[in-house]
Design a protein around this motif. Sequence first.
Motif, PDB file in Angstrom:
ATOM      1  N   LEU A  55       5.234  10.810  19.029  1.00  0.00           N
ATOM      2  CA  LEU A  55       4.552  10.134  17.925  1.00  0.00           C
ATOM      3  C   LEU A  55       4.305  11.202  16.867  1.00  0.00           C
ATOM      4  N   SER A  56       5.247  11.332  15.955  1.00  0.00           N
ATOM      5  CA  SER A  56       5.350  12.536  15.130  1.00  0.00           C
ATOM      6  C   SER A  56       4.757  12.415  13.730  1.00  0.00           C
ATOM      7  N   GLY A  57       4.215  11.269  13.377  1.00  0.00           N
ATOM      8  CA  GLY A  57       3.610  11.120  12.065  1.00  0.00           C
ATOM      9  C   GLY A  57       2.389  10.225  12.108  1.00  0.00           C
ATOM     10  N   ARG A  58       1.335  10.656  11.397  1.00  0.00           N
ATOM     11  CA  ARG A  58       0.093   9.881  11.368  1.00  0.00           C
ATOM     12  C   ARG A  58      -0.434   9.784   9.945  1.00  0.00           C
ATOM     13  N   ASP A  59      -1.223   8.745   9.719  1.00  0.00           N
ATOM     14  CA  ASP A  59      -1.834   8.611   8.404  1.00  0.00           C
ATOM     15  C   ASP A  59      -3.128   9.424   8.353  1.00  0.00           C
ATOM     16  N   GLU A  60      -3.853   9.316   7.262  1.00  0.00           N
ATOM     17  CA  GLU A  60      -5.042  10.141   7.082  1.00  0.00           C
ATOM     18  C   GLU A  60      -6.175   9.762   8.025  1.00  0.00           C
ATOM     19  N   ASP A  61      -6.066   8.583   8.655  1.00  0.00           N
ATOM     20  CA  ASP A  61      -7.055   8.164   9.647  1.00  0.00           C
ATOM     21  C   ASP A  61      -6.609   8.472  11.072  1.00  0.00           C
ATOM     22  N   GLY A  62      -5.470   9.154  11.196  1.00  0.00           N
ATOM     23  CA  GLY A  62      -4.966   9.512  12.513  1.00  0.00           C
ATOM     24  C   GLY A  62      -4.162   8.436  13.200  1.00  0.00           C
ATOM     25  N   GLN A  63      -3.829   7.346  12.498  1.00  0.00           N
ATOM     26  CA  GLN A  63      -3.064   6.259  13.102  1.00  0.00           C
ATOM     27  C   GLN A  63      -1.564   6.569  13.077  1.00  0.00           C
ATOM     28  N   VAL A  64      -0.871   6.203  14.156  1.00  0.00           N
ATOM     29  CA  VAL A  64       0.551   6.523  14.291  1.00  0.00           C
ATOM     30  C   VAL A  64       1.391   5.761  13.270  1.00  0.00           C
ATOM     31  N   ARG A  65       2.251   6.505  12.581  1.00  0.00           N
ATOM     32  CA  ARG A  65       3.096   5.895  11.557  1.00  0.00           C
ATOM     33  C   ARG A  65       4.574   6.270  11.709  1.00  0.00           C
ATOM     34  N   VAL A  66       4.863   7.247  12.587  1.00  0.00           N
ATOM     35  CA  VAL A  66       6.244   7.679  12.828  1.00  0.00           C
ATOM     36  C   VAL A  66       6.416   7.947  14.321  1.00  0.00           C
ATOM     37  N   ALA A  67       7.561   7.537  14.859  1.00  0.00           N
ATOM     38  CA  ALA A  67       7.891   7.829  16.254  1.00  0.00           C
ATOM     39  C   ALA A  67       9.351   8.244  16.340  1.00  0.00           C
ATOM     40  N   GLU A  68       9.663   9.069  17.337  1.00  0.00           N
ATOM     41  CA  GLU A  68      11.033   9.530  17.528  1.00  0.00           C
ATOM     42  C   GLU A  68      11.267   9.817  18.997  1.00  0.00           C
ATOM     43  N   LEU A  69      12.527   9.984  19.363  1.00  0.00           N
ATOM     44  CA  LEU A  69      12.877  10.168  20.765  1.00  0.00           C
ATOM     45  C   LEU A  69      13.652  11.472  20.930  1.00  0.00           C
ATOM     46  N   HIS A  78       0.832  -1.203   0.000  1.00  0.00           N
ATOM     47  CA  HIS A  78       0.000   0.000   0.000  1.00  0.00           C
ATOM     48  C   HIS A  78       0.871   1.260   0.000  1.00  0.00           C
ATOM     49  N   GLU A  79       0.358   2.320  -0.601  1.00  0.00           N
ATOM     50  CA  GLU A  79       1.003   3.628  -0.581  1.00  0.00           C
ATOM     51  C   GLU A  79       0.014   4.632  -0.019  1.00  0.00           C
ATOM     52  N   ALA A  80       0.463   5.470   0.919  1.00  0.00           N
ATOM     53  CA  ALA A  80      -0.476   6.375   1.573  1.00  0.00           C
ATOM     54  C   ALA A  80       0.240   7.610   2.088  1.00  0.00           C
ATOM     55  N   ALA A  81      -0.554   8.662   2.301  1.00  0.00           N
ATOM     56  CA  ALA A  81      -0.024   9.925   2.807  1.00  0.00           C
ATOM     57  C   ALA A  81       0.228   9.832   4.310  1.00  0.00           C
ATOM     58  N   VAL A  82       1.254  10.537   4.756  1.00  0.00           N
ATOM     59  CA  VAL A  82       1.581  10.649   6.172  1.00  0.00           C
ATOM     60  C   VAL A  82       1.728  12.134   6.503  1.00  0.00           C
ATOM     61  N   THR A  83       1.072  12.562   7.566  1.00  0.00           N
ATOM     62  CA  THR A  83       1.201  13.936   8.038  1.00  0.00           C
ATOM     63  C   THR A  83       2.222  13.978   9.164  1.00  0.00           C
ATOM     64  N   ILE A  84       3.201  14.862   9.027  1.00  0.00           N
ATOM     65  CA  ILE A  84       4.313  14.947   9.967  1.00  0.00           C
ATOM     66  C   ILE A  84       4.158  16.184  10.840  1.00  0.00           C
ATOM     67  N   GLU A  85       4.417  16.043  12.137  1.00  0.00           N
ATOM     68  CA  GLU A  85       4.316  17.173  13.049  1.00  0.00           C
ATOM     69  C   GLU A  85       5.396  18.215  12.768  1.00  0.00           C
ATOM     70  N   THR A 109       9.719   4.307  11.590  1.00  0.00           N
ATOM     71  CA  THR A 109       8.603   4.521  10.667  1.00  0.00           C
ATOM     72  C   THR A 109       7.942   3.191  10.324  1.00  0.00           C
ATOM     73  N   LEU A 110       6.604   3.183  10.352  1.00  0.00           N
ATOM     74  CA  LEU A 110       5.917   1.973   9.916  1.00  0.00           C
ATOM     75  C   LEU A 110       6.046   1.820   8.401  1.00  0.00           C
ATOM     76  N   PHE A 111       6.160   2.936   7.696  1.00  0.00           N
ATOM     77  CA  PHE A 111       6.407   2.835   6.254  1.00  0.00           C
ATOM     78  C   PHE A 111       7.867   2.457   6.015  1.00  0.00           C
ATOM     79  N   GLN A 112       8.175   2.100   4.784  1.00  0.00           N
ATOM     80  CA  GLN A 112       9.499   1.600   4.441  1.00  0.00           C
ATOM     81  C   GLN A 112      10.194   2.562   3.476  1.00  0.00           C
ATOM     82  N   PRO A 113      10.996   3.482   3.988  1.00  0.00           N
ATOM     83  CA  PRO A 113      11.689   4.428   3.110  1.00  0.00           C
ATOM     84  C   PRO A 113      12.664   3.756   2.155  1.00  0.00           C
ATOM     85  N   GLU A 114      13.108   2.561   2.521  1.00  0.00           N
ATOM     86  CA  GLU A 114      14.041   1.847   1.646  1.00  0.00           C
ATOM     87  C   GLU A 114      13.389   1.407   0.339  1.00  0.00           C
ATOM     88  N   LEU A 115      12.050   1.437   0.273  1.00  0.00           N
ATOM     89  CA  LEU A 115      11.347   1.044  -0.954  1.00  0.00           C
ATOM     90  C   LEU A 115      11.047   2.229  -1.864  1.00  0.00           C
TER      91      LEU A 115
END
Length: 239
Positions: free
Chosen positions: A181-195, A136-143, A204-210
């Motif tokens: 939790l700095s990134g979410r998808d269009e449904d508000g689900q967490v997709r990025v985390a950082e410390l 799947h490919e989807a948009a992510v909103t970043i804080e 990232t739940l997405f795969q930047p290597e792809l």
Amino acid sequence: MTNTATLALVGDRSPTVVSHTRVPLLLDALAERDRLVLDAYWIASQDAEAEGAVRGFDAVWVLPGSPYRSEAGVLAAVRTAREEGVPFLGTCGGFQHALLEYARNVCGLTGVAHAENDPDAEDPLIEPLTCSLVGHEAAVTIEPGSLAESVIGSTRTVERYFCAYGPSRHLDTLRAHGLRLSGRDEDGQVRVAELPGHPFFLATLFQPELSGDGSVPHPVIRALARAAVDHAGRARRSA
């Protein structure tokens, strides 16, 4: 000038996992395009159980390919990177296990589990997604103001996934203990985390290597490489 660093690739290497086959292309591209040379070593999840398995590396990347043969080994690698200030990237399964490690060892949620590893768990932090993101490919909103935003250079990005599990429980507890939790998808689900406060800790739940065909490293991959080189430079100066 060429900058060099060592990189631990944690996961159970397989020619059938696309992200694994992308790694050599990405390493070549980083060296050629950015003069960032990463001396990379694969560490199988079972080998990562050994004390200090990733200690001494300039960066740790936990790659996809779950379920890993050893959940404990992956969690140990995440913990070492987190506690010792080693630049860290977790993608897909690496993201999931970074959250699992933080929940157990920082938040005190010792009973949380990954439903892929333990389908009968009473308290799964990582659960089956309502809609599988395999292929799947989807948009992510970043804080704004986050590490992810500084790395990607935008508050919106479209990314590729290949997973069927994600986090939904205890998110408030993770945040309360310092995880952003700095990134979410269009449904508000967490997709990025950082410390925050860590030299470089991004998952990232997405795969930047792809991204693309591998000839142009994704900004997240490039940022990990730069963080690794910075870590190597600090180590040399303090030696």
